[in-house]
Design an enzyme around this catalytic site. Structure first.
Site, short mmCIF file in Angstrom:
data_model
loop_
_atom_site.label_atom_id
_atom_site.label_comp_id
_atom_site.label_asym_id
_atom_site.label_seq_id
_atom_site.Cartn_x
_atom_site.Cartn_y
_atom_site.Cartn_z
N ASP A 63 -10.27 -10.67 6.86
CA ASP A 63 -11.55 -11.09 6.26
C ASP A 63 -11.71 -12.60 6.35
O ASP A 63 -12.79 -13.10 6.69
CB ASP A 63 -11.64 -10.66 4.78
CG ASP A 63 -12.26 -9.27 4.60
OD1 ASP A 63 -12.04 -8.40 5.47
OD2 ASP A 63 -12.93 -9.04 3.57
N TYR A 110 0.83 -1.21 0.00
CA TYR A 110 0.00 0.00 0.00
C TYR A 110 0.87 1.26 0.00
O TYR A 110 0.44 2.31 0.46
CB TYR A 110 -0.91 0.02 1.24
CG TYR A 110 -2.07 -0.94 1.20
CD1 TYR A 110 -1.88 -2.31 1.05
CD2 TYR A 110 -3.38 -0.50 1.35
CE1 TYR A 110 -2.95 -3.19 1.04
CE2 TYR A 110 -4.46 -1.37 1.35
CZ TYR A 110 -4.22 -2.72 1.19
OH TYR A 110 -5.28 -3.58 1.20
N ASP A 147 -4.82 -7.50 5.65
CA ASP A 147 -6.14 -7.19 5.08
C ASP A 147 -6.87 -8.50 4.77
O ASP A 147 -8.02 -8.71 5.17
CB ASP A 147 -5.95 -6.36 3.81
CG ASP A 147 -7.26 -6.01 3.14
OD1 ASP A 147 -8.23 -5.72 3.86
OD2 ASP A 147 -7.32 -6.05 1.89
N ASP A 198 0.53 -18.12 3.36
CA ASP A 198 -0.49 -18.99 2.76
C ASP A 198 -0.84 -20.14 3.72
O ASP A 198 -2.02 -20.44 3.97
CB ASP A 198 -0.05 -19.50 1.38
CG ASP A 198 1.40 -19.96 1.31
OD1 ASP A 198 2.11 -19.88 2.34
OD2 ASP A 198 1.83 -20.42 0.23
N LYS A 241 6.02 -13.89 3.63
CA LYS A 241 6.28 -14.69 2.43
C LYS A 241 7.76 -14.55 2.08
O LYS A 241 8.14 -14.18 0.96
CB LYS A 241 5.36 -14.19 1.30
CG LYS A 241 5.29 -15.09 0.09
CD LYS A 241 4.44 -16.32 0.27
CE LYS A 241 4.46 -17.17 -0.98
NZ LYS A 241 3.80 -18.48 -0.81
C1 IPM Z 1 -9.96 -2.66 4.95
C2 IPM Z 1 -10.30 -2.32 3.52
C3 IPM Z 1 -9.34 -1.28 2.95
C4 IPM Z 1 -7.95 -1.88 2.93
C5 IPM Z 1 -9.72 -0.77 1.55
C6 IPM Z 1 -11.12 -0.25 1.48
C7 IPM Z 1 -8.77 0.29 1.08
O1 IPM Z 1 -10.35 -3.46 2.74
O2 IPM Z 1 -9.88 -1.74 5.79
O3 IPM Z 1 -9.81 -3.85 5.26
O4 IPM Z 1 -7.55 -2.52 1.96
O5 IPM Z 1 -7.24 -1.68 3.90
MN MN Z 2 -10.23 -5.30 3.92
#
Ligand code: IPM
Ligand code: MN
Ligand code: NAD
Length: 322
Positions: free
Chosen positions: A219, A115, A215, A191, A160
């Protein structure tokens, strides 16, 4: 006086953040709450989703409660949340995933890695520079180590390094810091770690990793607790702090009063702990648990309660326990 900036943002941000704000106002009527309207609406009005003066306003707050922002359809778009994380230097992104028999804290490096924003784009080739620095790694791993010391004292490094030289640097700095701090530490390829977190969540405590890996890990591990509607986060720097659900603006369910507000409520809880009221944070969690045990759930958890109805039930649970 404690001043809290409220950024609803877009989509379900307009539904889950008011629920969390109601709870904060109940527990802390003496705080000042002020809205900052950045995101899609600001982009429609001005062509710019977040202006410099919005950032200046956010900097006046003691803490920020943030919903989520939809990516506006514009060329050369810079994500609002990424800009805020960068300019407020919120380098540690804490994403707790806590369930029956496990308590994982993902610590995601939040300002560099993939990023970095350093990109070159032409018609036939596009590159993004993945930046790992000693300073950026040391500060995030030190945050992770402090957390591990307050918890069970275990740290896992996700990387990684078998492929990316930038992750050799990340891993080695993390290992050296962990060694000198005395926390027990292991490292895993990202992974394999992603799968093992799902298979053996109880084996983990604090997991530190680079930006995009954190990130994705947050999720995927949300699966362990019932999905994205449940997982909060804290973005912490040395001067500023922002609290937001891990989920996004969820355009597929926005405007229907069906989003789960738990991630936003827990983010408000993390905000309270940061502001010095750890007990308030515990009260929010107990109220959520009580409402869930009473069978009130939103649709993602198999129930039929609306976002507002769930929020009202949490408020009632908090008042009953006063
Ligand atoms: C998160 C989101 C953000 C990220 C996006 C919206 C830029 O996915 O906060 O998890 O990638 O950090
Ligand atoms: Mn995210
Ligand atoms: P998302 O997290 O918004 O949604 C993914 C899936 O999870 C959807 O099916 C959604 O309905 C469901 N979901 C998310 N939150 C929920 C909740 N509270 N209750 C019930 N279900 C929920 O991710 P996406 O669809 O990939 O992204 C949508 C938009 O959000 C994009 O524009 C993305 O860039 C943005 N986004 C913003 C942030 C942020 O500002 N912090 C974070 C992530 C995504």
């Amino acid at each position: 006086m404690t001043r809290i900036a409220i950024v609803e943002g877009d989509g379900i941000g307009h539904e889950v953040i008011p629920v969390a704000q109601n709870v904060l106002e109940l527990l802390h009527p003496e705080y000042e709450y002020f809205p900052v309207e950045v995101g899609y609406h600001r982009w429609e009005m001005t062509g710019c989703p977040c202006a410099d003066h919005d950032i200046a306003e956010l900097k006046t707050a003691d803490a920020i409660l943030f919903g989520a922002i939809t990516t506006p359809p514009m060329k050369d778009y810079q994500s609002v949340i990424l800009r805020i994380r960068k300019v407020l230097d919120l380098y540690a992104n804490l994403r707790p995933v806590k369930g029956n028999g496990f308590d994982i804290m993902i610590v995601r490096e939040n300002t560099e890695g993939l990023y970095s924003g350093i990109e070159e784009i032409s018609a036939d080739r596009a590159t993004t520079l993945r930046v790992v620095t000693r300073e950026g790694t040391e500060r995030v791993v030190r945050s992770a180590i402090r957390l591990a010391q307050q918890r069970s004292g275990r740290l896992t490094i996700g990387h990684k390094a078998n492929v990316l030289k930038s992750d050799v640097l990340f891993r080695d700095i993390c290992l050296a810091e962990a060694k000198s701090s005395g926390v027990s530490c292991n490292d895993k390829f990202i992974d394999a770690l992603a799968l093992d977190l799902l298979l053996h969540p109880a084996s983990y405590d604090v997991v530190v990793t680079t930006n995009i890996f954190g990130d994705i890990l947050s999720d995927t591990t949300s699966y362990l607790v019932g999905g994205l509607g449940l997982v909060p986060s804290a973005n912490i720097g040395d001067r500023y702090a922002l609290f937001e659900p891990v989920h996004g603006s969820a355009p597929d369910i926005a405007g229907q009063n069906i989003a789960n507000p738990i991630a936003a409520l827990r983010s408000a809880g993390m905000l309270l702990a940061y502001c010095g009221d750890a007990q308030g944070s515990d009260r929010i969690e107990s109220a959520i648990q009580e409402v869930l045990s009473g069978g009130i759930r939103t649709r993602d958890l198999g129930g039929s309660a609306g976002t507002r109805e769930f929020g009202d039930a949490v408020i009632r649970a908090l008042i009953r326990k006063e």
